[in-house]
Scaffold this motif. Sequence first.
Motif, short mmCIF file in Angstrom:
data_model
loop_
_atom_site.label_atom_id
_atom_site.label_comp_id
_atom_site.label_asym_id
_atom_site.label_seq_id
_atom_site.Cartn_x
_atom_site.Cartn_y
_atom_site.Cartn_z
N ALA A 96 0.82 -1.21 0.00
CA ALA A 96 0.00 0.00 0.00
C ALA A 96 0.86 1.26 0.00
N ARG A 97 1.94 1.24 0.77
CA ARG A 97 2.83 2.41 0.84
C ARG A 97 3.51 2.67 -0.50
N LEU A 98 3.97 1.61 -1.17
CA LEU A 98 4.64 1.77 -2.46
C LEU A 98 3.66 2.25 -3.52
N GLN A 99 2.41 1.76 -3.46
CA GLN A 99 1.40 2.23 -4.40
C GLN A 99 1.13 3.72 -4.21
N LEU A 100 1.07 4.16 -2.95
CA LEU A 100 0.85 5.58 -2.68
C LEU A 100 2.02 6.42 -3.18
N MET A 101 3.24 5.91 -2.99
CA MET A 101 4.41 6.64 -3.48
C MET A 101 4.35 6.78 -5.00
N ALA A 102 3.90 5.72 -5.68
CA ALA A 102 3.80 5.77 -7.14
C ALA A 102 2.74 6.79 -7.58
N GLU A 103 1.64 6.84 -6.85
CA GLU A 103 0.58 7.79 -7.18
C GLU A 103 1.07 9.23 -7.04
N GLN A 104 1.96 9.47 -6.11
CA GLN A 104 2.43 10.82 -5.82
C GLN A 104 3.67 11.22 -6.62
N SER A 105 4.20 10.30 -7.43
CA SER A 105 5.40 10.57 -8.23
C SER A 105 5.01 10.93 -9.66
N ASP A 106 5.84 11.72 -10.30
CA ASP A 106 5.59 12.06 -11.71
C ASP A 106 5.73 10.83 -12.60
N VAL A 107 6.69 9.98 -12.29
CA VAL A 107 6.90 8.75 -13.06
C VAL A 107 7.53 7.71 -12.15
N THR A 108 7.14 6.45 -12.37
CA THR A 108 7.72 5.33 -11.63
C THR A 108 8.49 4.45 -12.59
N VAL A 109 9.73 4.15 -12.25
CA VAL A 109 10.54 3.21 -13.02
C VAL A 109 10.75 1.96 -12.17
N ILE A 110 10.24 0.84 -12.65
CA ILE A 110 10.44 -0.44 -11.98
C ILE A 110 11.53 -1.19 -12.73
N THR A 111 12.62 -1.48 -12.03
CA THR A 111 13.67 -2.29 -12.65
C THR A 111 13.59 -3.69 -12.05
N ALA A 112 13.39 -4.67 -12.90
CA ALA A 112 13.26 -6.06 -12.46
C ALA A 112 14.53 -6.81 -12.82
N PHE A 113 15.27 -7.23 -11.80
CA PHE A 113 16.53 -7.95 -12.01
C PHE A 113 16.26 -9.44 -11.92
N VAL A 114 16.37 -10.12 -13.04
CA VAL A 114 16.13 -11.57 -13.10
C VAL A 114 17.27 -12.20 -13.88
N ARG A 115 17.99 -13.10 -13.24
CA ARG A 115 19.20 -13.64 -13.87
C ARG A 115 19.20 -15.15 -13.88
N THR A 116 20.00 -15.70 -14.78
CA THR A 116 20.26 -17.13 -14.80
C THR A 116 21.43 -17.42 -13.89
N ALA A 117 21.36 -18.52 -13.20
CA ALA A 117 22.46 -18.95 -12.33
C ALA A 117 22.34 -20.45 -12.11
N SER A 118 23.48 -21.09 -11.89
CA SER A 118 23.50 -22.53 -11.68
C SER A 118 22.73 -22.93 -10.43
N TYR A 119 22.18 -24.13 -10.49
CA TYR A 119 21.48 -24.74 -9.35
C TYR A 119 20.22 -23.96 -8.95
N ARG A 120 19.54 -23.40 -9.96
CA ARG A 120 18.24 -22.78 -9.73
C ARG A 120 17.24 -23.43 -10.67
#
Length: 610
Positions: A496-520
């Motif tokens: 809820a807090r992050l959603q409110l922060m997004a509503e109050q910001s001019d723009v939200t940039v979400i960076t999603a870090f997803v990587r390949t790695a052994s044994y996953r």
Amino acid sequence: MTRRAALSLLGSGLLLAQARPSPVDASFGLAPGAEAWVARTLDAMSLEEQAGQLLMPAIPAGATAHNELGAEALRLVTELGVGAFTLRVRGAVDALELIQTLQASSEVPLLVNVNFERGAGTFWSEGAMLPRQMAFAATGDPNTARIAGQIIARECRASGVHWVSVPICDVNVNPENPIINIRSYGEDVETVRSFSRAFIAGCQGGGVMACAKHFPGHGDTAVDSHLELAVVDQPRARLDAVEFPPFRAAIRAGVATVMTSHIWFPAIMPGEDEVPATLSRHVLTALLRDEMGFDGLVITDAMTMRGITGRWEPGEAAVAALAAGADVILDSPDNAAARDALVRAVPRGVISGRRLRESAERVLRAKAALGLHTGTQIDSQAAFTILRDEDTRRFARGVASRAVTLLRDESGVLPINASETTGLLHLALYDDWSGWDFADLEALRDGFEHRFASVSSEVVFEAPTLGVAQRLAGGSVSLSSGELQSRLGVTADRLARLQLMAEQSDVTVITAFVRTASYRASVGLGPHQLALIREISRQGRPAVLAILGSPYLAMATPEAPCVLLTYDDGRPSAEALPAALTGETAIRGRLPVTLPGVAARGDGVQILSR
């Protein structure tokens, strides 16, 4: 100068650099003097010494010339006479000193391998980190792969490394592939073929052996062969059309080495039920040697992987691999057992003395072709100059910039006008990999803060651990599991807090870090992280989802109105992203894979720079 005396000068910059390297290829063509060295050395070897030449143990991350891990590597040289090492040592200072220590103690020069899939920065902070192979493919320019090969060869030769486990020739046709993914040049056979050829030309033209892996193809698996035996159950016609062509092209290009895969291919392995290609004569001899005409070094994938250890003891596996057609046994769980088993297999008739000698000769010919019989000195001062070369870092950032791909921008958010943006919210979502060091996050924050007047940044994990919290804080922290979740996870209150922060910001940039790695077992974000993306996307406020890593995450985020892909989770892409978002650099990358239900290979919205 003796080897011991040379070692004492390591770090002083007084050692002479090796002569300009000659190109190397699978023929291992030698001058008469080098031929004589191979013959003389091989003839003087006992059966045990020949078997030792076929072993390539792994030296773990924490090893130095002064600790027990380094001492264990030294014992493998002096007691087993191993012929090669693959280094996983973190840091060039320790790595170079350890290489010199081991070379000084070996009667026969050692082949030194490092899995520099992303350049020297893969393991050494002193070197530059290159983007993943899929990022190179997104540029559409195979010449970038050739230059990467030249850079890696230059870094290796200066550092006493002779062999890199690149390129990955797997065609990633399975979106569920958890281990190849962005490490591949993509799903298009011709793209994988042309970029692999270009890398090989650059690398081997610089005097360093390249390695085409994972033969005969790891791109159509949905499991990690580090965890279990994978299966590619496709007919021979499909294998000929998709899996094999990049390897055939690599062989025609003269690639010096080929790495096997711990994968079962029923269509080409008659009578071998649930046997990995690594142990199959049908694959390594009939297909690779006889049909495809490969005459270079065949190296197994790591023999510590569960696709092997689940059914075979170390000695048994080593013998089976040699009998199948392999030359080098990588990272056996028990190198002494592997060597002894190879030696015992000869009088028992399991393998012939001629077969063992054949592989030992190939190893020695590779060493002579690389000039190791004339010296293995390292000029440490020159090595660090090359590793710290700013031109390499500029090249990495340039490739990362050209790779950025815009899947869609339904609301016309891009480019973001930084001068008219009062507040930017940056949400950094990380997958559950435990090894994040957050150098990428630092680069992103620096890039955003340099461009925007006000930046708020939050890090979000699905299930944060104390270890990642400590690395993020840069020191020791003491938090309960509840505190970890409320500060770094996705509780109802925090959502809820992050959603409110997004509503109050001019723009939200979400960076999603997803990587390949052994044994996953999988690659992606958790359900609560995906819910956060979904809720912010539904607000109707300007928002961008930038996926740093696996592009297949876009299949799980259809609600996001603006989606960018970088195909890489490292610093070059983190540095390139803010400039792309603000229009300082053009967005021109093209998708190297299909995202079922989302986008086709070759898609990419083009945006000119401001």
